[in-house]
Design a protein around this motif. Sequence first.
Motif, PDB file in Angstrom:
ATOM      1  N   MET A   1       0.826  -1.208   0.000  1.00 35.82           N
ATOM      2  CA  MET A   1       0.000   0.000   0.000  1.00 35.82           C
ATOM      3  C   MET A   1       0.865   1.264   0.000  1.00 35.82           C
ATOM      4  SD  MET A   1      -3.032   1.290   0.046  1.00 35.82           S
ATOM      5  CE  MET A   1      -3.968   2.726   0.563  1.00 35.82           C
ATOM      6  N   LEU A   2       1.874   1.312   0.895  1.00 40.20           N
ATOM      7  CA  LEU A   2       2.742   2.477   0.958  1.00 40.20           C
ATOM      8  C   LEU A   2       3.567   2.637  -0.317  1.00 40.20           C
ATOM      9  CD1 LEU A   2       4.067   2.420   4.653  1.00 40.20           C
ATOM     10  CD2 LEU A   2       2.469   4.042   3.618  1.00 40.20           C
ATOM     11  N   VAL A   3       3.986   1.510  -0.906  1.00 37.41           N
ATOM     12  CA  VAL A   3       4.742   1.576  -2.158  1.00 37.41           C
ATOM     13  C   VAL A   3       3.891   2.199  -3.254  1.00 37.41           C
ATOM     14  CG1 VAL A   3       5.858   0.227  -3.965  1.00 37.41           C
ATOM     15  CG2 VAL A   3       6.196  -0.388  -1.564  1.00 37.41           C
ATOM     16  N   ALA A   4       2.655   1.723  -3.389  1.00 31.59           N
ATOM     17  CA  ALA A   4       1.756   2.251  -4.416  1.00 31.59           C
ATOM     18  C   ALA A   4       1.465   3.731  -4.183  1.00 31.59           C
ATOM     19  CB  ALA A   4       0.455   1.445  -4.421  1.00 31.59           C
ATOM     20  N   THR A 342       9.490  15.833   1.417  1.00 30.32           N
ATOM     21  CA  THR A 342      10.459  14.942   2.056  1.00 30.32           C
ATOM     22  C   THR A 342       9.983  14.504   3.433  1.00 30.32           C
ATOM     23  OG1 THR A 342      11.688  16.837   2.935  1.00 30.32           O
ATOM     24  CG2 THR A 342      12.388  15.964   0.812  1.00 30.32           C
ATOM     25  N   GLY A 343       9.292  15.398   4.151  1.00 30.51           N
ATOM     26  CA  GLY A 343       8.772  15.035   5.471  1.00 30.51           C
ATOM     27  C   GLY A 343       7.731  13.938   5.392  1.00 30.51           C
ATOM     28  N   GLY A 349       6.815   6.571   6.162  1.00 30.11           N
ATOM     29  CA  GLY A 349       7.421   5.292   5.819  1.00 30.11           C
ATOM     30  C   GLY A 349       7.354   4.969   4.343  1.00 30.11           C
ATOM     31  N   MET A 350       6.878   5.910   3.528  1.00 28.88           N
ATOM     32  CA  MET A 350       6.778   5.656   2.092  1.00 28.88           C
ATOM     33  C   MET A 350       8.140   5.371   1.470  1.00 28.88           C
ATOM     34  SD  MET A 350       4.105   8.418   0.520  1.00 28.88           S
ATOM     35  CE  MET A 350       2.378   8.525   1.030  1.00 28.88           C
ATOM     36  N   VAL A 351       9.115   6.222   1.794  1.00 29.34           N
ATOM     37  CA  VAL A 351      10.411   6.086   1.144  1.00 29.34           C
ATOM     38  C   VAL A 351      11.072   4.758   1.526  1.00 29.34           C
ATOM     39  CG1 VAL A 351      11.773   7.242   2.933  1.00 29.34           C
ATOM     40  CG2 VAL A 351      12.517   7.341   0.551  1.00 29.34           C
ATOM     41  N   ASP A 352      10.872   4.305   2.759  1.00 26.96           N
ATOM     42  CA  ASP A 352      11.422   3.005   3.164  1.00 26.96           C
ATOM     43  C   ASP A 352      10.776   1.872   2.372  1.00 26.96           C
ATOM     44  OD1 ASP A 352      13.136   4.091   5.064  1.00 26.96           O
ATOM     45  OD2 ASP A 352      11.596   4.061   6.628  1.00 26.96           O
TER      46      ASP A 352
END
Length: 474
Positions: A1-4, A342-343, A349-352
């Motif tokens: 979900m976060l990746v998408a 960026t925040g 946790g999206m970038v992770d």
Amino acid sequence: MLVALGFLMVATFMALIMTKRMTPLLALILVPTIFGLFTGAGFGLGDMIMDAIKDMSGTAALLMFAIMYFGIMIDVGLFDRLVAGIQKLVGNDPAKVVLGTSLLTAVISLDGDGSTTFIVVTAALLPIYQRLGMSPVVLTCVAGLTNGTLNIVPWGGPTARAAAALHVDAADVFVPMLPSLGIALVVIGLFAWQLGVSERRRLQRERPELWGTEMGGGNITSPTGGASPAGASPKGGNLAVLEAVARKGDGTEAATMDGTVLDPNRETLRPKTFYFNLVLTVAIMVLLVVDVLPLSYLFMVGTAIALVVNFPKVSDQVKMIAGHSSEIIAVVSMVLGAAVLTGVLSGTGMVDAMSQWLVAIIPDSLGPFMAVITGLISIPATFLMSNDAFYFGILPVLTEAGAHFGVPAVDMARASITGQPVHMQSPLVPAILLLVSLSRVDLGDHHKKVLWRALVVSLVMLASGVLLGAIHMG
């Protein structure tokens, strides 16, 4: 979900600014906020963004005072003598004129503003190109190459964006890349000399009545204006000034500056403080290289000293600060707006999640080369999209993926700025559109001459960065 959600947020951000449906500043603020709410962060977004703003405060201060400092130095006349000296030095030899174009562009580019640089360069040198019958495409090629390469100075934009996006110090990104920058400028000098010699031979072949029998020296016996290239842009703004100057033939150097940012009659000139300003600027450049003070503080002090010495009256100081407020607001607000993107990327946790997905699809054998891969990606990516889209949308994801293979964020930032010589030629960059317009050059003709050379310069910067240890492998 976060990746998408992460990739969709980046794609939405890039689409909005590339299609000009929204300004980059508004997209930086609104798009991450909306997607951040979809992750369920709620009011927690505020803390995430404020933490990011704190991390970017140093970069914002650097940009603000570096832009102000170099703007003041142009206003008070620090570069006027250099421009006049270059005009006198290049004379009528096309090879020297083109090399002088590169030199002048390099010096004026130190203010970090492409538009100002191109106005100064065309005002100073286009009349010479026209008088000798030289191709103005050569001017746009060399000026675009040089300015694009020097665009990596910390206050120029890309380095500041990379530093802000990855939460690293701009000085740590830029200073180790100075040797690569020097090598790139040497390559540009070679390109300039080759283009100048080619122009000299063409003029001797096509216009022998104007030349003596000697190959060197450019013995022009009478001034003539060059023909406008096909696809010339309509005249306007400074172009009218340049054409008027060209019609004067062998007019004085001062005349070529009328109506431009180097107007010899401007009220801000301070000839009595020339040597003080020169020493102050050299001192700042030396301190920048030896890295004994934070760059933001260095330019704060330099700007304050420059204002007090050159403009003792408080009213004049206020005018000078206000005179550069528009470009300062435009750049600094962009950096602070980037804190929202960026925040949200890091706080939710999206970038992770996105980086873990990338790590899963990148072969282990290529992992240690993530910095080089990022540098190669930056070349076409920054041509096809804005710096904002690449540095705030793509670079953080690539950097987090690189971290899994032991590649430091600062190395990723250094590699990411090597695509700037190509980026500056993009039709998405307003400054290059100004350059070709002032020079009456078709953008397609400019691209034919400049793109492959810009690619070479970018690859040289990347390769030298790796060989000299500025860009490490994981």
